[in-house]
Design an enzyme around this catalytic site. Structure first.
Site, PDB file in Angstrom:
ATOM      1  N   ASP A 219       0.820  -1.209   0.000  1.00 21.23           N
ATOM      2  CA  ASP A 219       0.000   0.000   0.000  1.00 21.23           C
ATOM      3  C   ASP A 219       0.854   1.260   0.000  1.00 21.23           C
ATOM      4  O   ASP A 219       0.609   2.203  -0.760  1.00 21.23           O
ATOM      5  CB  ASP A 219      -0.911  -0.022   1.235  1.00 21.23           C
ATOM      6  CG  ASP A 219      -2.251   0.627   0.972  1.00 21.23           C
ATOM      7  OD1 ASP A 219      -2.605   0.788  -0.206  1.00 21.23           O
ATOM      8  OD2 ASP A 219      -2.956   0.966   1.937  1.00 21.23           O
ATOM      9  N   ASP A 265      -9.154  -1.824   2.206  1.00 19.37           N
ATOM     10  CA  ASP A 265      -8.990  -1.247   3.537  1.00 19.37           C
ATOM     11  C   ASP A 265     -10.063  -1.717   4.507  1.00 19.37           C
ATOM     12  O   ASP A 265      -9.977  -1.455   5.704  1.00 19.37           O
ATOM     13  CB  ASP A 265      -9.025   0.287   3.461  1.00 19.37           C
ATOM     14  CG  ASP A 265      -7.886   0.838   2.624  1.00 19.37           C
ATOM     15  OD1 ASP A 265      -6.813   0.218   2.625  1.00 19.37           O
ATOM     16  OD2 ASP A 265      -8.077   1.870   1.959  1.00 19.37           O
TER      17      ASP A 265
END
Length: 377
Positions: A219, A265
């Site tokens: 990420d 997420d």
């Protein structure tokens, strides 16, 4: 995997159409607060209810609802596979027409979304249908060969209520396909998230740490190191993100200035939080300490992501803040309670693995016999 939380000051991807090149008026503080408060709530719902359903899923005997178990090897490979997929999508959008790619993806997610939403609302149907409702059973069976060589390719059982769920979900699917409306997008996104948390099971806490740690690096690199993830997120017209308009108060349901949160997420921390709930239950202490701790850690991590994003005016990799919080808080609690060994020795077998099932049964029988021996003594 779309995992970036968008920056409202830099412009967000529109779920209802292509990105507007004209400068948008700045969002009001009330609109921004409503948008990110709604995103936070939408992220929490599938994690909470998905975790609860994951417990029933682990105990269930229905083959169609058996969870997929993620091993340490799967966890180590996942960031590499996700990176290749993300880079491939980025190159596709650069080389080919965005319109045609999104058309193909829309058809693909149209089918997946209907199935996911149907599975999500199916447990609630029993509360709405009267006892006298004629609920007939059906079976979809495809076989290959004949006689002793006959093999089952598909064996799916369903009932009338499942068909009703499929019909209702199809209405949402057509709405999404024709309008790309943000509400339809969110219904599919919530369904994908809840199904992911429910059906994807980590086999132990160490595997969860490997997965979250690998995706932490993934990420950070793809958001801060390149513009790949943000570009794909803005180009990708599919329900792989939760969106909420920051100009809802001004434009109502036709609002088009969106804040967004990638499903990664939600699902990735969610499956770790669900694992901790099942660990809580295995302790048989009638408390859900680790589940509530990790759930609170998720709220803290996502809230911190939003705060940092507004300070630096840049899209943030949410896992940068979620991973340390979701792993660190429960481990600190385990240290305080002296249960670190129990936490990291907790193991879940793969229910689809016959050897694991046999081993589990043998272990249960052995435990039962030991218990009987102790009682006799």
């Amino acid at each position: 995997m779309d995992s970036a939380l968008s920056d409202p000051h830099n412009g967000s991807a529109e779920a209802g159409g292509p990105t507007n090149s004209t400068t948008r008026p700045p969002s009001t503080p009330e609109g921004i607060a409503l948008a990110y408060g709604s995103l936070l709530l939408m992220a929490l719902l599938p994690i909470f209810f998905g975790a609860l359903r994951s417990v029933r899923c682990a105990r269930g005997k229905n083959a169609s609802d058996m969870p997929e178990t993620i091993t340490s090897r799967d966890a180590a490979r996942f960031p590499i596979i996700a990176s290749c997929t993300l880079l491939g999508l980025y190159l596709f959008f650069k080389i080919f027409s965005q319109e045609y790619i999104n058309l193909l993806l829309s058809m693909y997610f149209f089918v997946l979304g209907i199935l996911a939403l149907s599975h999500t609302i199916s447990p609630f149907m029993n509360k709405f249908f009267p006892a006298s409702f004629p609920n007939r059973q059906y079976q979809l069976l495809f076989t290959q060969g004949s006689g002793e060589n006959k093999e089952e390719i598909i064996n799916y059982e369903f009932d009338t209520k499942d068909l009703v769920c499929l019909g209702l979900s199809s209405i949402v699917g057509v709405w999404y396909l024709l309008r790309k409306h943000w509400i339809a997008n969110n219904l599919f996104g919530l369904a994908f998230s809840l199904n992911g948390v429910e059906l994807l099971h980590l086999n132990n806490v160490s595997t969860g740490c490997i997965l979250l740690g690998g995706l932490f690096i993934y990420d950070v690199f793809w958001v801060f190191g390149t513009n790949v993830m943000v570009t794909v997120a803005k180009s990708f017209e599919a329900p792989i993100k939760l969106v909420f308009p920051q100009d809802l108060l001004e434009k109502g349901l036709e609002a088009n200035n969106f804040a967004m949160l990638g499903l990664g997420d939600v699902v990735i921390p969610g499956i770790f939080i669900a694992l901790l709930l099942r660990f809580d239950i295995s302790l048989k202490k009638n408390t859900h300490t680790y589940f509530y701790t990790s759930f609170a850690a998720y709220i803290f991590g996502l809230g911190l992501t939003i705060f940092i994003m507004h300070i630096f005016k840049h899209a943030q990799p949410a896992l940068l803040y979620l991973v340390p919080a979701c792993i660190g808080f429960p481990v600190l609690v385990a240290l305080a309670k002296g249960e670190v060994t129990e936490m990291f020795s907790y193991e879940e077998s793969n229910p689809k693995d016959p050897a694991a099932v046999t081993e589990s049964k043998e272990g249960t029988e052995a435990s039962a016999s030991k218990g009987l021996e102790k009682k006799e003594k």
